[in-house]
Design a protein around this motif. Structure first.
Motif, PDB file in Angstrom:
ATOM      1  N   VAL A   1      -0.677 -11.600  12.580  1.00 23.35           N
ATOM      2  CA  VAL A   1      -0.836 -11.788  11.140  1.00 23.35           C
ATOM      3  C   VAL A   1      -1.451 -10.516  10.558  1.00 23.35           C
ATOM      4  O   VAL A   1      -2.403  -9.968  11.132  1.00 23.35           O
ATOM      5  N   LEU A   2      -0.917 -10.045   9.447  1.00 24.31           N
ATOM      6  CA  LEU A   2      -1.493  -8.891   8.759  1.00 24.31           C
ATOM      7  C   LEU A   2      -2.167  -9.339   7.469  1.00 24.31           C
ATOM      8  O   LEU A   2      -1.707 -10.272   6.812  1.00 24.31           O
ATOM      9  N   PHE A   3      -3.232  -8.647   7.128  1.00 23.13           N
ATOM     10  CA  PHE A   3      -3.836  -8.765   5.803  1.00 23.13           C
ATOM     11  C   PHE A   3      -3.550  -7.446   5.102  1.00 23.13           C
ATOM     12  O   PHE A   3      -4.141  -6.417   5.419  1.00 23.13           O
ATOM     13  N   ASP A   4      -2.582  -7.466   4.166  1.00 28.68           N
ATOM     14  CA  ASP A   4      -2.102  -6.277   3.469  1.00 28.68           C
ATOM     15  C   ASP A   4      -1.415  -5.312   4.445  1.00 28.68           C
ATOM     16  O   ASP A   4      -1.337  -5.571   5.649  1.00 28.68           O
ATOM     17  N   THR A   5      -0.935  -4.193   3.895  1.00 30.22           N
ATOM     18  CA  THR A   5      -0.239  -3.199   4.737  1.00 30.22           C
ATOM     19  C   THR A   5      -0.673  -1.772   4.448  1.00 30.22           C
ATOM     20  O   THR A   5      -0.268  -0.859   5.165  1.00 30.22           O
ATOM     21  N   GLY A   6      -1.466  -1.551   3.408  1.00 32.45           N
ATOM     22  CA  GLY A   6      -1.799  -0.182   3.048  1.00 32.45           C
ATOM     23  C   GLY A   6      -0.589   0.565   2.505  1.00 32.45           C
ATOM     24  O   GLY A   6       0.392  -0.034   2.046  1.00 32.45           O
TER      25      GLY A   6
ATOM     26  N   VAL B   1       5.464  -9.590  13.818  1.00 37.18           N
ATOM     27  CA  VAL B   1       4.563  -9.990  12.740  1.00 37.18           C
ATOM     28  C   VAL B   1       5.130 -11.235  12.066  1.00 37.18           C
ATOM     29  O   VAL B   1       6.212 -11.221  11.493  1.00 37.18           O
ATOM     30  N   THR B   2       4.380 -12.332  12.135  1.00 35.66           N
ATOM     31  CA  THR B   2       4.867 -13.609  11.608  1.00 35.66           C
ATOM     32  C   THR B   2       4.467 -13.832  10.156  1.00 35.66           C
ATOM     33  O   THR B   2       5.188 -14.487   9.404  1.00 35.66           O
ATOM     34  N   THR B   3       3.302 -13.285   9.761  1.00 32.35           N
ATOM     35  CA  THR B   3       2.740 -13.568   8.441  1.00 32.35           C
ATOM     36  C   THR B   3       2.045 -12.330   7.899  1.00 32.35           C
ATOM     37  O   THR B   3       1.341 -11.639   8.640  1.00 32.35           O
ATOM     38  N   ILE B   4       2.237 -12.065   6.611  1.00 31.68           N
ATOM     39  CA  ILE B   4       1.456 -11.043   5.924  1.00 31.68           C
ATOM     40  C   ILE B   4       0.772 -11.708   4.739  1.00 31.68           C
ATOM     41  O   ILE B   4       1.432 -12.241   3.846  1.00 31.68           O
ATOM     42  N   VAL B   5      -0.554 -11.711   4.757  1.00 31.58           N
ATOM     43  CA  VAL B   5      -1.322 -12.216   3.627  1.00 31.58           C
ATOM     44  C   VAL B   5      -1.490 -11.059   2.643  1.00 31.58           C
ATOM     45  O   VAL B   5      -2.055 -10.016   2.995  1.00 31.58           O
ATOM     46  N   ILE B   6      -0.992 -11.229   1.438  1.00 32.85           N
ATOM     47  CA  ILE B   6      -1.066 -10.193   0.414  1.00 32.85           C
ATOM     48  C   ILE B   6      -2.276 -10.489  -0.466  1.00 32.85           C
ATOM     49  O   ILE B   6      -2.305 -11.514  -1.167  1.00 32.85           O
TER      50      ILE B   6
ATOM     51  N   HIS C   1      -1.135  -4.741  -5.962  1.00 36.43           N
ATOM     52  CA  HIS C   1      -1.254  -3.313  -6.211  1.00 36.43           C
ATOM     53  C   HIS C   1      -0.548  -2.551  -5.087  1.00 36.43           C
ATOM     54  O   HIS C   1      -0.549  -2.977  -3.928  1.00 36.43           O
ATOM     55  N   ALA C   2       0.004  -1.392  -5.454  1.00 34.50           N
ATOM     56  CA  ALA C   2       0.911  -0.684  -4.544  1.00 34.50           C
ATOM     57  C   ALA C   2       0.256  -0.290  -3.225  1.00 34.50           C
ATOM     58  O   ALA C   2       0.919  -0.274  -2.181  1.00 34.50           O
ATOM     59  N   ASP C   3      -1.034   0.028  -3.240  1.00 27.46           N
ATOM     60  CA  ASP C   3      -1.696   0.455  -2.012  1.00 27.46           C
ATOM     61  C   ASP C   3      -1.954  -0.694  -1.047  1.00 27.46           C
ATOM     62  O   ASP C   3      -2.454  -0.467   0.062  1.00 27.46           O
ATOM     63  N   HIS C   4      -1.579  -1.895  -1.423  1.00 27.73           N
ATOM     64  CA  HIS C   4      -1.745  -3.052  -0.545  1.00 27.73           C
ATOM     65  C   HIS C   4      -0.407  -3.619  -0.064  1.00 27.73           C
ATOM     66  O   HIS C   4      -0.379  -4.398   0.894  1.00 27.73           O
ATOM     67  N   ILE C   5       0.688  -3.231  -0.707  1.00 23.76           N
ATOM     68  CA  ILE C   5       1.993  -3.828  -0.364  1.00 23.76           C
ATOM     69  C   ILE C   5       3.047  -2.800   0.024  1.00 23.76           C
ATOM     70  O   ILE C   5       4.198  -3.167   0.295  1.00 23.76           O
TER      71      ILE C   5
ATOM     72  N   GLY D   1      -0.644  -1.749 -11.754  1.00 24.15           N
ATOM     73  CA  GLY D   1      -0.742  -1.200 -10.409  1.00 24.15           C
ATOM     74  C   GLY D   1       0.389  -1.628  -9.491  1.00 24.15           C
ATOM     75  O   GLY D   1       0.272  -1.528  -8.264  1.00 24.15           O
ATOM     76  N   PHE D   2       1.506  -2.071 -10.074  1.00 21.66           N
ATOM     77  CA  PHE D   2       2.595  -2.694  -9.322  1.00 21.66           C
ATOM     78  C   PHE D   2       3.842  -1.811  -9.381  1.00 21.66           C
ATOM     79  O   PHE D   2       4.234  -1.341 -10.455  1.00 21.66           O
ATOM     80  N   LEU D   3       4.446  -1.575  -8.219  1.00 15.65           N
ATOM     81  CA  LEU D   3       5.712  -0.847  -8.125  1.00 15.65           C
ATOM     82  C   LEU D   3       6.752  -1.804  -7.548  1.00 15.65           C
ATOM     83  O   LEU D   3       6.776  -2.045  -6.330  1.00 15.65           O
ATOM     84  N   PRO D   4       7.609  -2.386  -8.387  1.00 16.79           N
ATOM     85  CA  PRO D   4       8.546  -3.422  -7.931  1.00 16.79           C
ATOM     86  C   PRO D   4       9.435  -2.987  -6.767  1.00 16.79           C
ATOM     87  O   PRO D   4       9.795  -3.805  -5.916  1.00 16.79           O
ATOM     88  N   GLY D   5       9.765  -1.696  -6.697  1.00 16.71           N
ATOM     89  CA  GLY D   5      10.644  -1.220  -5.640  1.00 16.71           C
ATOM     90  C   GLY D   5      10.052  -1.272  -4.249  1.00 16.71           C
ATOM     91  O   GLY D   5      10.763  -1.026  -3.265  1.00 16.71           O
ATOM     92  N   LEU D   6       8.772  -1.590  -4.138  1.00 21.83           N
ATOM     93  CA  LEU D   6       8.145  -1.710  -2.824  1.00 21.83           C
ATOM     94  C   LEU D   6       8.451  -3.038  -2.143  1.00 21.83           C
ATOM     95  O   LEU D   6       8.254  -3.175  -0.929  1.00 21.83           O
ATOM     96  N   LEU D   7       8.949  -4.011  -2.900  1.00 22.39           N
ATOM     97  CA  LEU D   7       9.183  -5.336  -2.326  1.00 22.39           C
ATOM     98  C   LEU D   7      10.526  -5.406  -1.602  1.00 22.39           C
ATOM     99  O   LEU D   7      11.532  -4.864  -2.081  1.00 22.39           O
ATOM    100  N   PRO D   8      10.577  -6.084  -0.469  1.00 19.28           N
ATOM    101  CA  PRO D   8      11.859  -6.320   0.202  1.00 19.28           C
ATOM    102  C   PRO D   8      12.804  -7.106  -0.704  1.00 19.28           C
ATOM    103  O   PRO D   8      12.355  -7.899  -1.547  1.00 19.28           O
TER     104      PRO D   8
END
Length: 288
Positions: A47-52, A97-102, A106-110, A143-150
Motif C-alpha cells: 500500500v502506498l500513501f501518495d507517490t511524490g 501495489v494494491t492500493t494508493i491512498v491519496i 496536489h501535483a506533488d502527491h499524485i 495545485g492540480f494537474l489533470p494530466g497526471l491522472l491515469p
C-alpha cells in the motif's frame, strides 16, 4: 497484528523561500522533499500513501499554465528517486501495489499514479469533487494537474465519504473520527482540513517504521500537508499569509496545526510526519 514495515521515502523535491514557510527573516531557499510511504500490510499487500513527484510532472509543466507551477516551486526529480524506482530497489514490482491512498490532489502527491496500473485509489470523495472538473488556470490554482491522472482513474477509485466515519480511539484526541482503511483497526485515514479540500492523513498503529537513517517500532501519523515542518506544530509557526492563496481555508489550516500540537503534547511517542519535512528523513529520532 502489526505492520511488517513502513518505509518513508522521497520522490523528488522542490525549493521555496524559507521566510514564506516559517515567517522568519531567512531569505534563502528551503528544500522540501516529496515524501511518500510504502506499507506492507499482512493481508492487503503493498500500500502506498501518495507517490511524490515523477517525470510525468515535468511533462505537464513544460507549457503554460502548468509552467507556472515550476516557476513558483522549482522541482528536481532524480531518476532513481521516483516511487516506482524506490520500489524496484526494494524488490517490489509496480504491479504488486494494491492500493494508493491519496492524501489530496496536489501535483506533488499524485505525479506517480500512472506507474501503478493495478492499484486502486482511495481518497476523500470531497477532495476529488473539488478538482474533478477543473482545467487550465482553475486547476493550477488548486495545485492540480489533470494530466497526471491515469485514463482509468475513476474506474479504479474507492472514494471515502467523510460523512460516514467511525470514532477514533481517545488517544488520538483532538482528532475524533476516521475511516478504518482495512477494517482491522490498524490503519486509519483521518481528515486533516484546511490545506486542501478533503485532505487525509494516515495513522498507522504499531508499525515497524524505516527511513534511510533510522528504524524503530512506533505509532506513525502521516499528516501530508497539514503542516510543512515539525516546527509548524511543535512551535505553532504558521506560513506567510500569501500561502492562503493555496489553501481551502487558512483559518481551518491553522486550527489543524493547533490540533496537531495538542496531539503531540499528549502523545510525544507518536511520530508525526509532514510530507515535506526534511528533518524527519534526516533523523527519525526527531519525533520525540
Amino acid at each position: 497484528m502489526s505492520l511488517a514495515q513502513v518505509q518513508l521515502l522521497t520522490a523528488g523535491h522542490c525549493v521555496h523561500p524559507e521566510h514564506i514557510v516559517l515567517q522568519n527573516w531567512k531569505m534563502g531557499k528551503m528544500r522540501f522533499p516529496a515524501m511518500f510511504a510504502v506499507l506492507e500490510h499482512p493481508r492487503e499487500g503493498i500500500v502506498l500513501f501518495d507517490t511524490g513527484y515523477a517525470p510525468y510532472f515535468m511533462e505537464q509543466t513544460r507549457k503554460m499554465p502548468g509552467r507556472i507551477y515550476q516557476w513558483v516551486t522549482p522541482v528536481q526529480i532524480p531518476e532513481n528517486q521516483t516511487a516506482a524506482a524506490h520500489l524496484q530497489a526494494l524488490g517490489i514490482r509496480a504491479d504488486d501495489v494494491t492500493t494508493i491512498v491519496i492524501s489530496h490532489f496536489h501535483a506533488d502527491h499524485i505525479a506517480g499514479l500512472k506507474d501503478f496500473p493495478r492499484a486502486r485509489f482511495v481518497f476523500a470523495a470531497n477532495a476529488w469533487a473539488a478538482v474533478r472538473d477543473r482545467r487550465g488556470m482553475r486547476a493550477l490554482l488548486a495545485g492540480f494537474l489533470p494530466g497526471l491522472l491515469p485514463s482509468d482513474f475513476e474506474d479504479r477509485s474507492v472514494p471515502i465519504d467523510l460523512n460516514q466515519l467511525r470514532d477514533l480511539p481517545s488517544d488520538m484526541a483532538p482528532f475524533a473520527q476516521g475511516h478504518d482503511l482495512f477494517g482491522d483497526g490498524e490503519v486509519w485515514a483521518i481528515p486533516l482540513p484546511g490545506h486542501a479540500a478533503g485532505q487525509l492523513g494516515l495513522w498507522i498503529r504499531d508499525g515497524a517504521v524505516h527511513t534511510p537513517l533510522a528504524s524503530r517500532a512506533r505509532d506513525l501519523f502521516l499528516v501530508a500537508d497539514a503542516c510543512w515542518t515539525t516546527q509548524s506544530y511543535q512551535q505553532q509557526q504558521y506560513p506567510h499569509a500569501i500561502t492562503s492563496l493555496l489553501f481551502s481555508s487558512r483559518k481551518t489550516y491553522i486550527q489543524t496545526i493547533k490540533d496537531l500540537g495538542h496531539l503531540h503534547e499528549a502523545r510525544p511517542d507518536l511520530c508525526i510526519v509532514p510530507s515535506h519535512c526534511e528533518q524527519i528523513l534526516r533523523d527519525l529520532g526527531a519525533c520525540k
